[in-house]
Design a protein around this motif. Structure first.
Motif, short mmCIF file in Angstrom:
data_model
loop_
_atom_site.label_atom_id
_atom_site.label_comp_id
_atom_site.label_asym_id
_atom_site.label_seq_id
_atom_site.Cartn_x
_atom_site.Cartn_y
_atom_site.Cartn_z
N TYR A 192 -2.37 8.96 3.02
CA TYR A 192 -3.72 8.56 2.94
C TYR A 192 -4.33 8.38 1.49
CZ TYR A 192 -5.13 13.38 3.52
OH TYR A 192 -5.20 14.75 3.35
N LEU A 193 -5.58 7.76 1.48
CA LEU A 193 -6.28 8.09 0.15
C LEU A 193 -7.56 8.91 0.52
CD1 LEU A 193 -6.07 4.34 -1.33
CD2 LEU A 193 -5.15 6.52 -2.23
N ARG A 194 -7.60 9.72 -0.27
CA ARG A 194 -8.79 10.62 -0.16
C ARG A 194 -9.78 10.42 -1.27
NH1 ARG A 194 -6.95 16.62 -0.45
NH2 ARG A 194 -6.53 16.06 -2.61
N ARG A 195 -11.20 10.25 -0.85
CA ARG A 195 -12.18 10.00 -1.90
C ARG A 195 -12.67 11.56 -2.47
NH1 ARG A 195 -16.53 9.34 0.80
NH2 ARG A 195 -15.44 9.83 2.65
N LEU A 196 -12.61 11.46 -3.80
CA LEU A 196 -12.93 12.51 -4.37
C LEU A 196 -14.49 12.79 -4.57
CD1 LEU A 196 -10.66 13.56 -7.60
CD2 LEU A 196 -10.92 14.44 -5.33
N THR A 197 -15.13 13.72 -4.03
CA THR A 197 -16.95 13.76 -3.94
C THR A 197 -17.32 15.01 -4.63
OG1 THR A 197 -16.90 14.96 -1.65
CG2 THR A 197 -16.95 12.41 -1.96
N GLY A 198 -18.32 15.23 -5.16
CA GLY A 198 -18.91 16.18 -5.61
C GLY A 198 -20.35 15.81 -6.67
N THR A 199 -20.75 16.76 -7.40
CA THR A 199 -21.92 16.48 -8.05
C THR A 199 -21.59 15.60 -9.28
OG1 THR A 199 -21.70 18.70 -9.09
CG2 THR A 199 -23.26 18.34 -7.38
N LYS A 200 -20.24 15.99 -9.99
CA LYS A 200 -19.82 15.36 -11.06
C LYS A 200 -18.97 14.14 -10.62
CE LYS A 200 -19.81 19.52 -13.69
NZ LYS A 200 -19.25 20.52 -14.45
N ALA A 220 -2.64 11.39 -1.10
CA ALA A 220 -2.39 12.63 -0.34
C ALA A 220 -1.19 12.55 0.54
CB ALA A 220 -3.68 13.23 0.10
N TYR A 221 -0.72 13.45 0.97
CA TYR A 221 0.19 13.47 2.12
C TYR A 221 0.03 14.54 3.09
CZ TYR A 221 4.77 13.39 4.51
OH TYR A 221 5.71 13.47 5.57
N LEU A 222 -0.32 14.03 4.35
CA LEU A 222 -0.61 15.13 5.41
C LEU A 222 0.70 15.32 6.04
CD1 LEU A 222 -2.92 16.67 6.94
CD2 LEU A 222 -3.04 14.79 8.41
N GLY A 256 0.96 -1.12 -0.10
CA GLY A 256 0.08 0.09 -0.01
C GLY A 256 0.79 1.17 -0.14
N ILE A 257 1.93 1.16 0.73
CA ILE A 257 2.69 2.22 0.84
C ILE A 257 3.49 2.74 -0.56
CG2 ILE A 257 4.83 3.22 1.81
CD1 ILE A 257 4.32 1.92 4.40
N ARG A 258 3.91 1.68 -1.22
CA ARG A 258 4.55 1.77 -2.44
C ARG A 258 3.66 2.08 -3.43
NH1 ARG A 258 8.76 -1.94 -2.81
NH2 ARG A 258 10.32 -1.54 -1.10
N LEU A 259 2.36 1.75 -3.56
CA LEU A 259 1.46 2.13 -4.47
C LEU A 259 1.14 3.52 -4.32
CD1 LEU A 259 -0.64 1.48 -6.73
CD2 LEU A 259 -2.34 0.64 -5.04
N VAL A 260 0.66 3.94 -2.88
CA VAL A 260 0.19 5.52 -2.92
C VAL A 260 1.42 6.26 -3.17
CG1 VAL A 260 -0.49 7.03 -1.30
CG2 VAL A 260 -1.38 4.89 -1.30
N GLN A 261 2.65 5.96 -2.92
CA GLN A 261 3.78 6.90 -3.08
C GLN A 261 4.35 7.11 -4.35
OE1 GLN A 261 7.04 5.02 -0.56
NE2 GLN A 261 6.65 6.47 1.04
N ASN A 262 4.09 5.91 -4.95
CA ASN A 262 4.42 6.03 -6.59
C ASN A 262 3.16 6.83 -7.25
OD1 ASN A 262 6.77 4.51 -6.16
ND2 ASN A 262 5.75 2.50 -6.56
N ALA A 263 2.14 6.55 -7.00
CA ALA A 263 0.78 7.24 -7.62
C ALA A 263 1.12 8.61 -7.33
CB ALA A 263 -0.45 6.74 -7.24
N ARG A 264 1.46 9.01 -6.43
CA ARG A 264 1.55 10.52 -5.95
C ARG A 264 2.67 10.95 -6.75
NH1 ARG A 264 3.44 14.36 -2.36
NH2 ARG A 264 1.80 15.76 -1.74
#
Length: 283
Positions: free
Chosen positions: A82-90, A73-75, A42-50
């Protein structure tokens, strides 16, 4: 699931499917049932994606509909991925039976976090990399005043760096009249030899996780070494590697090195000169 280009809907032929075992490891870690191997995946995937400017698209709605999006994302305050869910009308929502589905939290206007409260990801966010128990770069608990600065505590990493440079002898420069031959390679070799006597954790010498070039970092050797050392690292101390680089320049999150591709960091590079402070010791 897929890796998709950032700032897109997640549709189209350019998305990259995640291998089944990697997706399964990510889900297990997300729901709190993963082991150490799942955590590392999980760490590798999120870091590489970012770093690669990618988002993660969930496949819970199938291949034909626009997928729900998770952004890496990185706090920085909590030093947490962490992974942040994108929300919104679209934006598409996850199906109710998806492991990534979360009910929308109600905003509590009356709750105000003070500067003394610990920073942490909001509820419903996926924390991939938990804050380390102890890091050399963290601020000491006691705010003891140091001789070189006023009212500023010195991180352990800074003290160890001073010690490393002193043991290596690279903080002593002969006058020009002495006509002493000097080279960057010789200085880095001296620092590497000195690293054998500098501890970064009880029983762990700096030389076991220390590099002076960017190539091992780009090739994945740094992460591989840390994976190998992690089972032997003492409890209460975070497995850490250290890369000492000769930087020609830096801009934003990128460090330009002399002998390879730029090194991209999670946070922006900060220099005392950019903060309007003089370089050197204060008396």
């Amino acid at each position: 699931m897929w890796l998709v280009d950032r700032d897109t809907s997640g549709e189209g032929p350019n998305r990259i499917p995640l291998p089944g075992p990697l997706r399964a490891a990510l889900v297990r870690w997300y729901v709190g049932e993963g082991d150490h191997g799942d955590e590392q995946a999980g760490i590798r995937l999120v870091q590489n994606a970012r770093i690669g400017h990618k988002w993660l698209a969930c496949d819970c709605l199938g291949r034909q509909l626009a997928p729900p999006i998770l952004t890496p994302a990185y706090l920085s305050e909590a030093e947490t991925y962490y992974l942040r869910r994108l929300t919104g009308t679209k934006r598409a929502e996850h199906r109710g039976d998806s492991p990534f589905f979360r009910d929308q939290a109600t905003a509590r206007i009356s709750e105000v976090r003070s500067r003394h409260a610990p920073a942490k990801p909001p509820e419903g966010f996926f924390e991939v990399l938990k804050p380390a128990p102890e890091k050399l770069a963290q601020r000491p608990e006691d705010d003891s005043t140091d001789d070189r600065t006023r009212n500023a505590a010195t991180p352990k990493l800074a003290r160890q760096l001073w010690r490393l440079l002193d043991v290596a002898g690279v903080n002593r420069v002969a006058p020009l009249s002495a006509r002493v031959d000097w080279s960057l390679g010789t200085s880095l070799a001296s620092v590497t030899r000195a690293s054998t006597g500098i501890p970064v954790a009880p029983g762990i010498e700096l030389s076991r996780a220390f590099w002076t070039h960017a190539a091992p970092l780009h090739a994945g050797h740094v992460h591989a070494r840390l994976d190998m050392l992690t089972p032997h690292w003492p409890k209460g101390h975070a497995p850490q590697g250290f890369v000492l680089l000769y930087a020609r320049a830096f801009k934003g999150t990128a460090i330009e090195v002399a002998d390879g591709e730029p090194v991209t960091l999670v946070n922006r590079v900060q220099s005392p000169s950019t903060l309007g402070q003089r370089l050197g010791w204060q008396s």
